[in-house]
Design a protein around this motif. Structure first.
Motif, PDB file in Angstrom:
ATOM      1  N   ILE A   1       0.004  -4.717   1.865  1.00  0.00           N
ATOM      2  CA  ILE A   1      -0.438  -4.306   0.517  1.00  0.00           C
ATOM      3  C   ILE A   1      -1.500  -3.215   0.602  1.00  0.00           C
ATOM      4  N   ILE A   2      -2.496  -3.413   1.481  1.00  0.00           N
ATOM      5  CA  ILE A   2      -3.585  -2.436   1.592  1.00  0.00           C
ATOM      6  C   ILE A   2      -3.068  -1.116   2.177  1.00  0.00           C
ATOM      7  N   GLN A   3      -2.213  -1.217   3.179  1.00  0.00           N
ATOM      8  CA  GLN A   3      -1.652   0.006   3.777  1.00  0.00           C
ATOM      9  C   GLN A   3      -0.885   0.834   2.751  1.00  0.00           C
TER      10      GLN A   3
ATOM     11  N   LYS B   1      -0.852   7.768  -2.869  1.00  0.00           N
ATOM     12  CA  LYS B   1      -1.595   6.840  -3.724  1.00  0.00           C
ATOM     13  C   LYS B   1      -3.104   6.903  -3.472  1.00  0.00           C
ATOM     14  N   LYS B   2      -3.483   7.303  -2.266  1.00  0.00           N
ATOM     15  CA  LYS B   2      -4.890   7.305  -1.889  1.00  0.00           C
ATOM     16  C   LYS B   2      -5.730   8.206  -2.794  1.00  0.00           C
TER      17      LYS B   2
ATOM     18  N   GLU C   1     -13.659   2.850  -3.452  1.00  0.00           N
ATOM     19  CA  GLU C   1     -12.492   1.983  -3.327  1.00  0.00           C
ATOM     20  C   GLU C   1     -11.762   2.232  -2.012  1.00  0.00           C
ATOM     21  N   VAL C   2     -11.685   3.489  -1.616  1.00  0.00           N
ATOM     22  CA  VAL C   2     -11.078   3.827  -0.314  1.00  0.00           C
ATOM     23  C   VAL C   2     -11.884   3.192   0.809  1.00  0.00           C
ATOM     24  N   TYR C   3     -13.216   3.284   0.701  1.00  0.00           N
ATOM     25  CA  TYR C   3     -14.096   2.700   1.725  1.00  0.00           C
ATOM     26  C   TYR C   3     -13.871   1.185   1.825  1.00  0.00           C
ATOM     27  N   ILE C   4     -13.807   0.513   0.665  1.00  0.00           N
ATOM     28  CA  ILE C   4     -13.606  -0.939   0.642  1.00  0.00           C
ATOM     29  C   ILE C   4     -12.277  -1.306   1.295  1.00  0.00           C
ATOM     30  N   LEU C   5     -11.217  -0.586   0.930  1.00  0.00           N
ATOM     31  CA  LEU C   5      -9.888  -0.892   1.476  1.00  0.00           C
ATOM     32  C   LEU C   5      -9.819  -0.654   2.981  1.00  0.00           C
ATOM     33  N   GLU C   6     -10.437   0.415   3.445  1.00  0.00           N
ATOM     34  CA  GLU C   6     -10.427   0.703   4.885  1.00  0.00           C
ATOM     35  C   GLU C   6     -11.209  -0.357   5.655  1.00  0.00           C
ATOM     36  N   GLU C   7     -12.309  -0.816   5.064  1.00  0.00           N
ATOM     37  CA  GLU C   7     -13.103  -1.881   5.697  1.00  0.00           C
ATOM     38  C   GLU C   7     -12.294  -3.173   5.776  1.00  0.00           C
TER      39      GLU C   7
END
Length: 356
Positions: free
Chosen positions: A140-142, A149-150, A157-163
């Protein structure tokens, strides 16, 4: 509305039997072969509350409405489900909206019931469930971070998802730091961040004292809520009337049904409380999070009540039952006028005053 609870586990561990017992239905096919459940089974169960029974009786209410729990039973997970093994993992989408997850594992031996891995090892089974859930969340995150979409995401939000991607890649469940993260990530329906209850499905002899399998689970999952339920016994209990049920439970030394155990643990896990409204038309139970302010509690009844909130008239359930009505409580100095900063307590009986 109370809360929604998804039931996950390997095939043939008793999910459908437990679902049928908890929901007092035969909606889920229970059979001695893997993958007898394909489509999700959904059941809604009233949370019986003796306090509401008393309030309804005293108020001579026309209707009595309990809060409830929704159970969702899905197909069994197997090792490699993320790669298409068994029925795959797409059916996990059916529980992405639930509030908590029951991880059901088999903790009994029986030659009559096959095990998908040909051996009883609940700790290994739980690790399989955890791994498949992590892999599903990774996917889902990928997809959210794909090039096209990024750019639709905010920088934080990008930072949170990558973490979170790094956490999942390391084999860990999603760790939520604050309310802002929780709000953003909740919209994705990540299963690894949902609270869980580990339920050991045991035989009758192991209900009170446990067995080697339940001890293994408790040792390896000491930080989780772990309870033991015998799905077969629960199924028998739910088929009896009230008097037969009480006698049967007494005979086998069972003080609480599996359903009542799950209700208690679920409310504790999710930090939930219950408040009541009571009058001639209806007496009703409402579920809220602990430390909810009065206006937000009013909004559970109707969204307009929150923004138009003036005050709440409050009395404890105990005082209402003792004196017999809100009016009698008022006469005895037990009815309080509370404002917007009042934190609603479990068992409060509330009457909201709102602007028209």
């Amino acid at each position: 509305m109370g809360f929604k609870c998804g039931i996950v586990g390997l095939p043939n561990v008793g999910k459908s039997t437990l679902f049928n017992a908890l929901t007092a239905s035969k909606n889920a096919e229970a059979a001695n072969f893997p993958f007898c459940t394909i489509d999700p089974n959904i059941g809604i169960v009233d949370v019986i509350d003796k306090r509401l029974d008393q309030l309804s009786k005293l108020s001579i209410s026309k209707k009595k409405i309990y809060t409830n729990i929704t159970f969702v039973d899905i197909a069994g997970l197997v090792k490699g489900a993320s790669k298409g093994e068994g029925l795959g993992n797409k059916f996990l989408s059916h529980i992405r909206e639930v509030d908590a997850i029951v991880h059901l594992v088999r903790c009994f031996e029986s030659e009559k019931i096959t095990h998908v891995n040909s051996k009883i090892n609940p700790v290994e089974d739980l690790e399989t469930i955890k791994t498949e859930i992590i892999l599903s969340d990774l996917d889902i995150i990928q997809k959210k971070l794909e090039k096209g979409k990024k750019k639709l995401l905010k920088e934080n939000e990008v930072y949170i998802l990558e973490e979170k991607l790094n956490q999942l890649n390391a084999g860990n469940v999603v760790d939520v730091k604050n309310e802002d993260e929780k709000k953003f990530l909740s919209s994705l329906g990540l299963l690894s961040m949902k609270p869980k209850i580990v339920v050991c499905n045991v035989d009758e002899d192991s209900l009170s004292k446990g067995n080697q399998f339940t001890e293994q689970v408790k040792k390896n999952y000491s930080n989780e809520k772990v309870i033991s339920i015998c799905a077969d016994i629960e199924d028998q209990i739910m088929g009896l009337d009230k008097n037969e049920r009480e006698n049967f439970m007494k005979d086998i030394g069972l003080s609480k049904t599996g359903l009542n155990q799950l209700i208690k643990e679920g409310y504790d896990l999710l930090n939930l409380d219950t408040f009541f409204t009571s009058g001639p038309e209806e007496s009703r139970a409402w579920t809220i999070e602990k430390n909810t302010l009065a206006p937000k509690a009013a909004g559970v009844i109707h969204t307009d009540f929150e923004k138009n909130f003036i005050r709440a008239e409050a009395v404890t359930c105990e005082d209402f039952i003792k004196f017999g009505s809100a009016e009698k409580c008022k006469e005895n100095g037990k009815l309080r006028i509370e404002g917007k900063d009042y934190i609603v307590k479990d068992g409060d009986v509330l009457y909201f005053r709102v602007n028209p």
